[in-house]
Scaffold this motif. Structure first.
Motif, PDB file in Angstrom:
ATOM      1  N   ASN A 513       0.825  -1.206   0.000  1.00 49.49           N
ATOM      2  CA  ASN A 513       0.000   0.000   0.000  1.00 49.49           C
ATOM      3  C   ASN A 513       0.861   1.258   0.000  1.00 49.49           C
ATOM      4  O   ASN A 513       0.594   2.216  -0.732  1.00 49.49           O
ATOM      5  CB  ASN A 513      -0.930   0.000   1.210  1.00 49.49           C
ATOM      6  N   VAL A 514       1.890   1.241   0.871  1.00 47.90           N
ATOM      7  CA  VAL A 514       2.789   2.400   0.921  1.00 47.90           C
ATOM      8  C   VAL A 514       3.506   2.572  -0.416  1.00 47.90           C
ATOM      9  O   VAL A 514       3.623   3.685  -0.946  1.00 47.90           O
ATOM     10  CB  VAL A 514       3.808   2.235   2.073  1.00 47.90           C
ATOM     11  N   GLN A 515       3.971   1.442  -0.950  1.00 48.21           N
ATOM     12  CA  GLN A 515       4.660   1.508  -2.242  1.00 48.21           C
ATOM     13  C   GLN A 515       3.720   1.987  -3.339  1.00 48.21           C
ATOM     14  O   GLN A 515       4.098   2.790  -4.195  1.00 48.21           O
ATOM     15  CB  GLN A 515       5.224   0.134  -2.586  1.00 48.21           C
ATOM     16  N   GLU A 516       2.471   1.501  -3.298  1.00 54.13           N
ATOM     17  CA  GLU A 516       1.499   1.917  -4.311  1.00 54.13           C
ATOM     18  C   GLU A 516       1.190   3.400  -4.193  1.00 54.13           C
ATOM     19  O   GLU A 516       1.110   4.106  -5.202  1.00 54.13           O
ATOM     20  CB  GLU A 516       0.220   1.100  -4.172  1.00 54.13           C
ATOM     21  N   ALA A 517       1.031   3.878  -2.925  1.00 58.65           N
ATOM     22  CA  ALA A 517       0.764   5.305  -2.738  1.00 58.65           C
ATOM     23  C   ALA A 517       1.933   6.145  -3.238  1.00 58.65           C
ATOM     24  O   ALA A 517       1.748   7.186  -3.892  1.00 58.65           O
ATOM     25  CB  ALA A 517       0.496   5.591  -1.261  1.00 58.65           C
ATOM     26  N   ARG A 518       3.155   5.684  -2.933  1.00 58.05           N
ATOM     27  CA  ARG A 518       4.331   6.417  -3.406  1.00 58.05           C
ATOM     28  C   ARG A 518       4.404   6.402  -4.932  1.00 58.05           C
ATOM     29  O   ARG A 518       4.688   7.418  -5.569  1.00 58.05           O
ATOM     30  CB  ARG A 518       5.588   5.808  -2.797  1.00 58.05           C
ATOM     31  N   LEU A 519       4.117   5.231  -5.498  1.00 60.70           N
ATOM     32  CA  LEU A 519       4.153   5.129  -6.960  1.00 60.70           C
ATOM     33  C   LEU A 519       3.060   5.978  -7.608  1.00 60.70           C
ATOM     34  O   LEU A 519       3.280   6.580  -8.659  1.00 60.70           O
ATOM     35  CB  LEU A 519       4.009   3.668  -7.381  1.00 60.70           C
ATOM     36  N   ARG A 520       1.870   6.006  -6.952  1.00 64.51           N
ATOM     37  CA  ARG A 520       0.791   6.838  -7.485  1.00 64.51           C
ATOM     38  C   ARG A 520       1.185   8.319  -7.469  1.00 64.51           C
ATOM     39  O   ARG A 520       0.924   9.061  -8.414  1.00 64.51           O
ATOM     40  CB  ARG A 520      -0.489   6.635  -6.677  1.00 64.51           C
ATOM     41  N   GLU A 525       2.911  12.946 -10.441  1.00 66.90           N
ATOM     42  CA  GLU A 525       3.908  13.977 -10.707  1.00 66.90           C
ATOM     43  C   GLU A 525       4.510  13.797 -12.099  1.00 66.90           C
ATOM     44  O   GLU A 525       4.700  14.767 -12.841  1.00 66.90           O
ATOM     45  CB  GLU A 525       4.998  13.914  -9.633  1.00 66.90           C
ATOM     46  N   SER A 526       4.801  12.530 -12.438  1.00 60.28           N
ATOM     47  CA  SER A 526       5.353  12.262 -13.765  1.00 60.28           C
ATOM     48  C   SER A 526       4.346  12.604 -14.856  1.00 60.28           C
ATOM     49  O   SER A 526       4.717  13.092 -15.931  1.00 60.28           O
ATOM     50  CB  SER A 526       5.768  10.794 -13.882  1.00 60.28           C
ATOM     51  N   TYR A 527       3.055  12.341 -14.559  1.00 62.47           N
ATOM     52  CA  TYR A 527       2.020  12.639 -15.542  1.00 62.47           C
ATOM     53  C   TYR A 527       1.943  14.141 -15.815  1.00 62.47           C
ATOM     54  O   TYR A 527       1.836  14.574 -16.971  1.00 62.47           O
ATOM     55  CB  TYR A 527       0.672  12.126 -15.054  1.00 62.47           C
ATOM     56  N   VAL A 528       2.012  14.925 -14.718  1.00 59.41           N
ATOM     57  CA  VAL A 528       1.978  16.383 -14.889  1.00 59.41           C
ATOM     58  C   VAL A 528       3.194  16.846 -15.687  1.00 59.41           C
ATOM     59  O   VAL A 528       3.081  17.655 -16.614  1.00 59.41           O
ATOM     60  CB  VAL A 528       1.929  17.073 -13.511  1.00 59.41           C
ATOM     61  N   GLN A 529       4.368  16.312 -15.302  1.00 59.77           N
ATOM     62  CA  GLN A 529       5.578  16.674 -16.033  1.00 59.77           C
ATOM     63  C   GLN A 529       5.492  16.226 -17.494  1.00 59.77           C
ATOM     64  O   GLN A 529       5.949  16.921 -18.396  1.00 59.77           O
ATOM     65  CB  GLN A 529       6.802  16.056 -15.363  1.00 59.77           C
ATOM     66  N   GLN A 530       4.903  15.041 -17.687  1.00 62.65           N
ATOM     67  CA  GLN A 530       4.770  14.537 -19.050  1.00 62.65           C
ATOM     68  C   GLN A 530       3.873  15.443 -19.888  1.00 62.65           C
ATOM     69  O   GLN A 530       4.156  15.699 -21.060  1.00 62.65           O
ATOM     70  CB  GLN A 530       4.221  13.121 -19.026  1.00 62.65           C
ATOM     71  N   GLN A 531       2.774  15.933 -19.262  1.00 67.43           N
ATOM     72  CA  GLN A 531       1.882  16.827 -19.999  1.00 67.43           C
ATOM     73  C   GLN A 531       2.606  18.102 -20.401  1.00 67.43           C
ATOM     74  O   GLN A 531       2.457  18.591 -21.530  1.00 67.43           O
ATOM     75  CB  GLN A 531       0.654  17.158 -19.129  1.00 67.43           C
ATOM     76  N   VAL A 532       3.416  18.625 -19.451  1.00 66.16           N
ATOM     77  CA  VAL A 532       4.174  19.835 -19.775  1.00 66.16           C
ATOM     78  C   VAL A 532       5.164  19.552 -20.907  1.00 66.16           C
ATOM     79  O   VAL A 532       5.289  20.322 -21.862  1.00 66.16           O
ATOM     80  CB  VAL A 532       4.906  20.345 -18.515  1.00 66.16           C
ATOM     81  N   LEU A 533       5.863  18.396 -20.768  1.00 67.39           N
ATOM     82  CA  LEU A 533       6.832  18.037 -21.802  1.00 67.39           C
ATOM     83  C   LEU A 533       6.155  17.797 -23.139  1.00 67.39           C
ATOM     84  O   LEU A 533       6.680  18.180 -24.196  1.00 67.39           O
ATOM     85  CB  LEU A 533       7.617  16.792 -21.374  1.00 67.39           C
TER      86      LEU A 533
END
Length: 924
Positions: A513-520, A525-533
């Motif tokens: 669960n902790v790993q999933e929350a961290r990955l989410r 964050e990666s998704y937002v960065q990806q949208q900007v990129l």
């Protein structure tokens, strides 16, 4: 596994385990163990005092039972276990064998059935060590403070052995060897002393002279069960496999050697120890733990005998506790690696020692020993004699209960050990065909498995029906007691084991669960960065795409954009049957402008002229810079009269006013500019890009030659200039260009080059069969030779990939027709006329081809011919992924695809050519 009869009581506990997930990456333990080390572990976990002191009641038949055990139990067990070990990897233990062959349910019970008797081994050995150690305590003090002294001794033994077990394995194995050697030598000396005792005609404690003492009967057959139960733990050191050092061929050789060596040493030491005690010690004292001490004192009646022997025995028993803690703690590590137990049990220190699992094993075993040997006797002693009589208790009650628990645990362990033979049969039939196991080997292994399994069952039946209690006890009551304890042990063990299993599952779920929350969070964050990129990349792509087709000086479309627009507008005219016009305009005397006022002035004039063109043209028209001072203008849906009018307006717009050029700090200059314009119209002057551009260009040059600043229309007879020339009048450089391109294709991909050469004759003959002229046949011949020239631009990793291509790789592969067209256009000359054929040779009659999805007769005839010939040659050629088809099969496939992939008339002509060739071969 050795079980010693000692006064004690056991509260049933089991560390039953359930695998939750597949095994993670293994904990790295130092690989320092060899054959000698595993043999020492086996001797210490099997050869204890109870191995031979409990066999005295059987008399001389004990030796016969030992021989039978060696033949029917030990040898089959060695061979089958050795074979199983070779079937699995070096890191897999008996737990993994069961997990692989029979699933999680049985592997859970197997782990519990090994660990629980192992705890009792440690507990019984602790009691034996205490019993031997009391020789060092004054008798009055032992009698008055026995429970307290027992507790202190148990605590000291566990603390000492636990600390030593936490040392690095390379130290522990040396300590075990040094500490075990005197103990094992003492047992060998005991056996040698027994032989000497017999040969020197000393009176024997048990007579071997009467035949009845050597016969098998109901009174002594229980000895066979005791012997088998004493030998159960011979495979337990296999849980140390992760620490066995690798040799050539893996650790299988070490395991094989240790199994054979340790088995015969165990049986030999058991024979010697049993013989020494049986012939020297009186029967009433032979079954006690101090029997070896008594035997040595009888033979060596010196003041130093008892201290030396007791010290050696105490040291040896402590060594057995140490070895058992090390071995059974590794079982906890294996279960934790499988995520059955908490992951903390896999933690190691910097020396690679699983300290936490050793501490847990010691705490559980120590707590159980304190309860059995300290707390329970103390509680029984506090009950009055009448109450003890009413409750059926006496001073031997702890002994009786402990013996019953020990016997029931032996049965549980024996059941699981016997399943090793069943496991071997499952693995044998599961892997026989895959690994090519011979029928002879199958028969031998099956016979040995049946023999060993039967020996186990008989031993279990003997233990279950023959009482181990030293006092008279009804066998039926003994069977009922054992059955009850076995059932309760399994149920309680399973229930108690749920706690670590649930805890391990919760910990794993929490970790996930902790790993999933961290990955989410990271994913968001990666998704937002990806949208900007992506936005930046999209903007850059648009800018790059725009820059690729935009002239940097004028801001108008560049040469590449002009050529693409001509292709598009011509294709639109072909589909809609409308007209269009191409205008080529060149600024007059522009070199003079650059020479007089500089290139900056020339660039400014080009921008001004481009702006005037754009302002004069209609919205649907197109203007671009073709190169230098030349501009190309495309007029959609325009006939010749309208095209001439628009061209005249453009000429006037340029000539009407001079262009103003003002350099920094200088007065503005008026520079007059005129332009010459050539006009070519679709169908009137050409029907493709090349003919229209050449016609408009020729008209423009005629305008310049006839006075400049004027509009000229292409002559209709100019169309013949770009028609294929007769063979005798071909350009001298054509052969060199074709040879150069063919050589480049061959260097990049020899198979494609050979494929092209095979196609040439078939393509030529098919074109002639269709009645085409020799000039057109010549073009088709060149197109067949160079149809795959575009594969020069395909990466080798895709072009020569042995397996199927991915969708992305197919997209790259399908770009080769466009690449081929570009190469041929840039080469120029007659090869430019091949580009339309080459780019369309993968189009389909039904429009499902690529790259432009042309349909029917919109596909150039040469491309339709190449499509049929190319497909036929591919079918009859060898490929890495299939065998070639026959000519008949390939012909049938072409006919099947008529009307969908291929032009019916082309297929008919091609098959006629193919038939003619076959007839010629028959005539030859």
């Amino acid at each position: 596994m050795t079980f010693t009869i000692l006064p004690a009581r056991v509260d049933t506990f089991a560390n039953d385990t359930t695998p939750i997930h597949p095994p993670p990456d293994q904990v790295v333990l130092p690989k320092v163990l060899g054959t000698r080390d595993l043999t020492i572990f086996t001797l210490l976990t099997v050869v204890t005092l109870g191995s031979f002191t409990t066999l005295q009641s059987g008399g001389p038949t004990a030796f016969l039972y030992i021989g039978l055990s060696l033949l029917f139990f030990v040898l089959p067990r060695i061979i089958v276990t050795n074979w199983l070990n070779k079937q699995f990897t070096d890191q897999e233990t008996p737990y993994h064998w069961t997990l692989d062959a029979r699933g999680r349910g049985l592997s859970i019970f197997a782990a519990f059935s090994v660990w629980w008797p192992g705890v009792l081994v440690v507990v019984s050995t602790i009691e034996a060590c205490v019993e031997v150690s009391h020789f060092f305590v004054p008798s009055p003090l032992w009698a008055n403070s026995r429970p307290l002294l027992r507790g202190i001794m148990v605590s000291m033994i566990f603390c000492t052995t636990t600390l030593v077990a936490c040392l690095p394995m390379r130290w522990v194995k040396r300590l075990l060897f040094a500490m075990a050697l005197p103990y094992l030598v003492l047992l060998v000396i005991l056996g040698a002393t027994g032989v000497w005792w017999i040969l020197s005609s000393h009176p024997l404690a048990r007579s071997f002279a009467f035949p009845t003492q050597w016969s098998f009967n109901t009174s002594n057959m229980g000895g066979y069960g005791l012997i088998v139960m004493s030998l159960l733990g011979m495979h337990v050191p296999l849980f140390l496999k992760q620490e066995v050092r690798a040799e050539k061929g893996g650790s299988s050789k070490i395991v094989s050697r240790f199994l054979w060596l340790s088995s015969f040493l165990v049986v030999g030491i058991m024979l010697l120890g049993t013989l020494g005690v049986m012939v020297i010690v009186p029967p009433e004292q032979a079954s006690t733990l101090t029997a070896p001490v008594i035997a040595m004192m009888i033979v060596f009646n010196t003041p130093y005998t008892m201290p030396i022997v007791t010290n050696i025995l105490a040291l040896g028993l402590g060594t057995i506790v140490l070895a058992a803690l090390v071995v059974y703690s590794r079982l906890l590590v294996v279960l934790a690696q499988e995520k059955v137990l908490p992951q903390q049990l896999t933690h190691t220190n910097r020396y690679g020692v699983p300290v936490f699992s050793i501490m847990v094993q010691a705490v559980i075993s120590g707590t159980l020993a304190m309860l059995i040997f300290v707390v329970m006797p103390f509680l029984v002693a506090q009950i009055s004699a009448p109450a003890q009589h009413v409750l059926g208790l006496n001073k031997d009650t702890p002994l009786h209960l402990y013996i019953a628990v020990q016997a029931s645990s032996s049965i549980i362990f024996a059941v699981m050990s016997s399943l090793t033979f069943v496991l071997a049969i499952f693995v044998l039939f599961k892997r026989r065909q895959k690994q090519g196991i011979s029928l002879k080997q199958c028969i031998v292994l099956c016979l040995l498995s049946v023999l060993g399994f039967g020996a186990y069952l008989y031993a279990i039946w003997l233990v279950l029906t023959r009482s181990w209690l030293p006092t008279p006890f009804v066998n039926s009551m003994w069977t009922l007691l054992l059955s009850s304890i076995i059932v309760v042990s399994i149920v309680l063990g399973w229930l108690i084991s749920m706690l670590p299993r649930v805890q391990a599952a919760l910990q794993e779920q929490q970790r996930l669960n902790v790993q999933e929350a961290r990955l989410r969070s990271q994913l968001q964050e990666s998704y937002v960065q990806q949208q900007v990129l992506l936005e930046e990349v999209d903007m850059l792509c648009r800018e790059h795409a725009q820059a690729a087709v935009t002239d940097a000086i004028t801001g108008l479309p560049n040469h590449r954009a002009v050529m693409n627009m001509v292709d598009d507008i011509v294709l639109s005219c072909q589909r809609t049957q409308r007209s269009c016009a191409v205008l080529f305009t060149d600024l007059d005397h522009f070199k003079r402008v650059n020479d007089t006022w500089g290139h900056r002035a020339g660039d400014a004039i080009l921008r001004e002229v481009g702006w005037r063109f754009r302002a004069t043209l209609r919205e649907q028209d197109f203007v671009g810079r073709y190169g230098g001072e030349e501009f190309a203008i495309l007029l959609a849906d325009t006939e010749i009269e309208q095209a001439i009018q628009i061209a005249e307006r453009l000429r006037v717009a340029v000539n009407a006013e001079p262009c103003i050029w003002q350099e920094d700090g200088q007065a503005p200059l008026a520079i007059p500019v005129t332009t010459s314009i050539g006009v070519a119209v679709y169908r009137l002057h050409g029907v493709n890009r090349e003919t229209l551009i050449i016609s408009a260009d020729q008209a423009m040059y005629r305008a310049k030659k006839t006075g400049r600043n004027r509009v000229c229309v292409a002559d209709i007879e100019q169309e013949s200039m770009i028609e294929p020339q007769p063979t005798s009048e071909r350009c001298p450089g054509e052969a060199e260009a074709v040879q150069a391109l063919a050589a480049a294709a061959s260097a990049h991909d020899g198979s494609t080059h050979e494929h092209a050469h095979r196609m040439v004759r078939l393509a030529e003959e098919t074109a002639r069969q269709l009645g085409r002229s020799e000039d057109e046949v010549h073009l088709i011949r060149l197109a067949a030779l160079l149809h795959d020239i575009g594969k020069i631009g395909i990466p080798d990793a895709i072009l020569h990939k042995p397996g199927p291509l991915t969708s992305d790789e197919w997209a790259v592969m399908r770009s080769h027709p466009d690449i081929g067209r570009t190469i041929l256009e840039q080469t120029g000359g007659i090869l430019r006329l091949l580009s339309n054929i080459v780019v369309a040779h993968h189009e389909r009659w039904d429009g499902a081809g690529y790259p432009s999805q042309l349909t029917g007769e919109n596909i150039p005839l040469g491309a339709r011919i190449l499509s049929v010939v190319d497909s036929y040659d591919a079918m009859i050629s060898h490929r890495a992924y299939r065998e070639p088809r026959t000519i008949e099969e390939a012909s049938a496939e072409l006919q099947r695809c008529v009307g969908s992939q291929f032009d019916p008339q082309v297929v008919e002509a091609f098959l006629a050519v193919l038939y003619k060739q076959q007839q010629e071969l028959l005539l030859v």
